[in-house]
Design a protein around this motif. Structure first.
Motif, PDB file in Angstrom:
ATOM      1  N   PHE A 271       0.867  -1.173   0.000  1.00  0.00           N
ATOM      2  CA  PHE A 271       0.000   0.000   0.000  1.00  0.00           C
ATOM      3  C   PHE A 271       0.907   1.227   0.000  1.00  0.00           C
ATOM      4  N   LEU A 275      -2.132   6.153  -0.931  1.00  0.00           N
ATOM      5  CA  LEU A 275      -3.379   5.547  -0.471  1.00  0.00           C
ATOM      6  C   LEU A 275      -3.723   6.039   0.932  1.00  0.00           C
ATOM      7  N   SER A 278      -9.282   2.954   5.099  1.00  0.00           N
ATOM      8  CA  SER A 278      -9.323   1.598   5.645  1.00  0.00           C
ATOM      9  C   SER A 278      -9.531   0.608   4.507  1.00  0.00           C
ATOM     10  N   TYR A 279      -8.644  -0.391   4.437  1.00  0.00           N
ATOM     11  CA  TYR A 279      -8.699  -1.396   3.382  1.00  0.00           C
ATOM     12  C   TYR A 279      -8.884  -2.775   4.005  1.00  0.00           C
ATOM     13  N   GLU A 292      -6.975  -6.324   7.809  1.00  0.00           N
ATOM     14  CA  GLU A 292      -7.493  -4.981   7.569  1.00  0.00           C
ATOM     15  C   GLU A 292      -6.404  -3.983   7.932  1.00  0.00           C
ATOM     16  N   ILE A 312      -9.375  -6.751  -2.517  1.00  0.00           N
ATOM     17  CA  ILE A 312      -9.044  -5.598  -1.687  1.00  0.00           C
ATOM     18  C   ILE A 312     -10.239  -4.662  -1.749  1.00  0.00           C
ATOM     19  N   LYS A 313     -10.724  -4.281  -0.579  1.00  0.00           N
ATOM     20  CA  LYS A 313     -12.001  -3.574  -0.526  1.00  0.00           C
ATOM     21  C   LYS A 313     -11.870  -2.298   0.294  1.00  0.00           C
ATOM     22  N   LYS A 314     -12.417  -1.212  -0.234  1.00  0.00           N
ATOM     23  CA  LYS A 314     -12.477   0.060   0.480  1.00  0.00           C
ATOM     24  C   LYS A 314     -13.911   0.562   0.430  1.00  0.00           C
ATOM     25  N   VAL A 335      -1.277  -2.220  -4.379  1.00  0.00           N
ATOM     26  CA  VAL A 335      -2.698  -1.910  -4.419  1.00  0.00           C
ATOM     27  C   VAL A 335      -2.864  -0.524  -5.034  1.00  0.00           C
ATOM     28  N   GLU A 337      -5.824   2.359  -6.301  1.00  0.00           N
ATOM     29  CA  GLU A 337      -7.233   2.749  -6.404  1.00  0.00           C
ATOM     30  C   GLU A 337      -7.638   2.976  -7.851  1.00  0.00           C
TER      31      GLU A 337
END
Length: 559
Positions: A271, A275, A278-279, A292, A312-314, A335, A337
């Protein structure tokens, strides 16, 4: 001469390998023996738990992968009886040397009397006896249970950021540490959406790299506890059960820190500094959350994970950003975005696994649209005095005006962290000009724009637009407008933006050409979903040799 050089090179190479292995051994500490206990069982007055097995499996995996613990030295107990737990604790003490590190972890119900193994109560004093047995060099106890803070005596306390659980007295590290997930009288949360307890979730995330604050490739107990306790407190504060304050008690002597994990795996998620937020990391094959990370601006974080496929979720207020990543041998993946796709909540493939909501800003996630190449996220909406816009996809944004029937689209052709390139096209109909029968009132437009983020707070943009205006039927004279513009946008706070834009426009017909230029300066303020802008525009038509100033104002909502 040549032989002497080769000998020195070989000697340095061997010494380098030896020192490297010695440093790693020191980093991981002495040999470890681990007992991990999970109990879903509950007395009649409490609800049966569901995910303690997930908790112990996550702890076992991270200690084996990154903690230097052999699988033969890890004992897993699920729903044990009083006798089984007592026997396993005794086995943990067998064949230990003064250099052994003992780790005891428990996830389940507890009260101020002991660990609740269904209808049986395992006394807290037996855990204290384990921690006070000095036959082992280091004894570490982690209790993730309600009221587990009852184990901590008065010299323990609630964590504060940067708490130092070291005593610099002797050159070697000896003693005991007890960590509990809550204070006496508090509840410890088991979260269905995470498939496990809140504290263990963040403790394991910290050991995988989220807690490596100084970026030295090692996670100490101090770093892991500070990270997990801070995140647990933040996330539990909004729950119906109230805040959960992890506690600690220590009796350590020595100058070294107790290293729990070493981040030396080749496969990892990186990361970068750009960035923020919270991921959540979701293991696709095992269908569960594995880590997380709360990412801060300007920091680099590396999360060590086994080979496999991950999401990978935001989480945003109205949608989630998701990136699909496959980790293979000897490969670290960054990672980005820019590679994440916006997915509405109802289409979230990891539905049921929420993370902390991130509110996008102009700098991160919701850049200023006017006079730039940026587009809106999928299903993002904007409505204001001038019109409205809708994010058809991450790459296509649709625009329309309230006063003149129109439809235009901006299509993002290329996008990275620094550069964006877009193409726009559209048409409009001037209904007020239909009173003149000679005038069609139709306008066609197209253009391209380029944006360059030269600094996290400064964006330079430039573009070229072409507009074909409606023509006079009697003389059949279409009018072409060519505009070249450039702008500088400066985000000087999270809520305040300043933009300066200059534009040169050439109007061309079969009979004559004319040129004008304009300068627009505006200040924009952001408050939650509302945006408010105000400024002034200077327009000069060269053929008239005079200029005029016009105030500009707009208010809109974006969500």
């Amino acid at each position: 001469m040549h032989t002497s050089y080769l000998f020195r090179f070989f000697l340095r190479f061997v010494l380098g390998l030896y020192c490297s292995g010695l440093l790693q051994a020191n980093a991981l500490g002495s040999p470890k023996k681990v007992l991990l206990v999970g109990s879903n069982l509950a007395p009649n007055s409490l609800e049966v738990l569901r995910f303690t097995q997930n908790d112990v499996e996550k702890m076992a995996e991270v200690l084996h992968e990154l903690g230097g613990v052999s699988s033969h030295d890890i004992i897993l107990l699920q729903n044990p009886s009083y006798q089984e737990l007592e026997q396993s604790l005794a086995e943990l003490h067998e064949n230990i040397s003064p250099h052994t590190q003992l780790v005891f972890y428990y996830s389940g119900h507890a009260d101020n009397k002991g660990l609740l193994l269904g209808k049986e109560v395992f006394p807290l004093q037996k855990i204290r006896d384990f921690l006070e047995d000095e036959r082992a060099k280091i004894r570490l106890g982690i209790i993730d249970a309600c009221q587990s803070g009852a184990l901590v005596r008065k010299k323990g306390g609630q964590v504060l950021p940067g708490v130092d659980i070291r005593l610099e007295v002797e050159p070697s590290l000896n003693g005991a540490v007890l960590i509990t997930s809550s204070s006496a009288g508090e509840s410890s949360l088991e979260v269905d959406e995470l498939g496990g307890s809140l504290f263990t979730h963040f403790f394991v995330s910290g050991l995988r790299g989220a807690a490596d604050d100084n970026q030295d490739g090692m996670v100490t107990l101090e770093e892991a506890f500070s990270y997990s306790s801070h995140q647990t407190l933040n996330h539990s504060s909004i729950s119906r059960s109230g805040s959960q304050h992890p506690t600690f008690e220590y009796n350590l002597s020595g100058q070294r820190q107790l290293v729990i994990s070493v981040l030396n795996q080749k496969s990892s998620l990186v990361f970068g500094t750009d960035l923020v937020g919270s991921y959540l990391i979701f293991d696709r094959s095992r269908n569960r959350v594995v880590a997380e990370i709360e990412k801060k601006e300007g920091k680099v974080r590396s999360i060590q994970l086994p080979l496999g496929d991950y999401y990978i979720k935001k989480r945003l207020p109205s949608a989630v950003l998701i990136q699909k990543i496959s980790l293979s041998t000897n490969k670290s993946i960054s990672v980005s975005e820019q590679k994440m796709h916006t997915v509405p909540y109802e289409e979230d493939v990891t539905k049921g696994h929420p993370s902390k909501v991130f509110q996008p800003t102009w700098k991160y996630g919701a850049p200023f649209l006017e006079h730039t190449a940026y587009t809106m996220r999928r299903k993002e909406k904007l409505i204001g005095l001038k019109g409205f816009a809708y994010g058809f996809s991450d790459d296509v944004t649709l625009f329309s005006s309230f006063f003149i029937p129109s439809l235009s689209a901006k299509y993002r052709l290329f996008h990275t962290n620094k550069f964006s390139l877009s193409l726009s096209s559209g048409y409009s109909i001037d209904i007020f000009s239909f009173k003149d029968e000679r005038y069609t009132g139709i306008f066609l437009t197209t253009g391209t724009a380029f944006s360059w983020r030269i600094h996290p707070s400064i964006v330079f943009s430039s573009g070229l637009d072409w507009e074909l205006e409606s023509w006079d039927i009697d003389e059949n004279l279409p009018e072409n407008l060519f505009s070249l513009w450039s702008s500088i946008s400066w985000v000087f706070t999270e809520n305040d933006l300043f933009q300066s834009m200059g534009k040169s426009t050439t109007s061309s017909t079969l009979e004559k050409d004319s040129t004008s230029f304009s300068i627009t300066v505006q200040y924009v303020h952001r408050w939650k979903s509302m945006r408010l802008s105000g400024g002034i525009e200077y327009l000069n038509i060269l053929s008239d040799r005079k200029g005029e100033y016009t105030p500009v104002f707009n208010i809109w909502w974006r969500w």
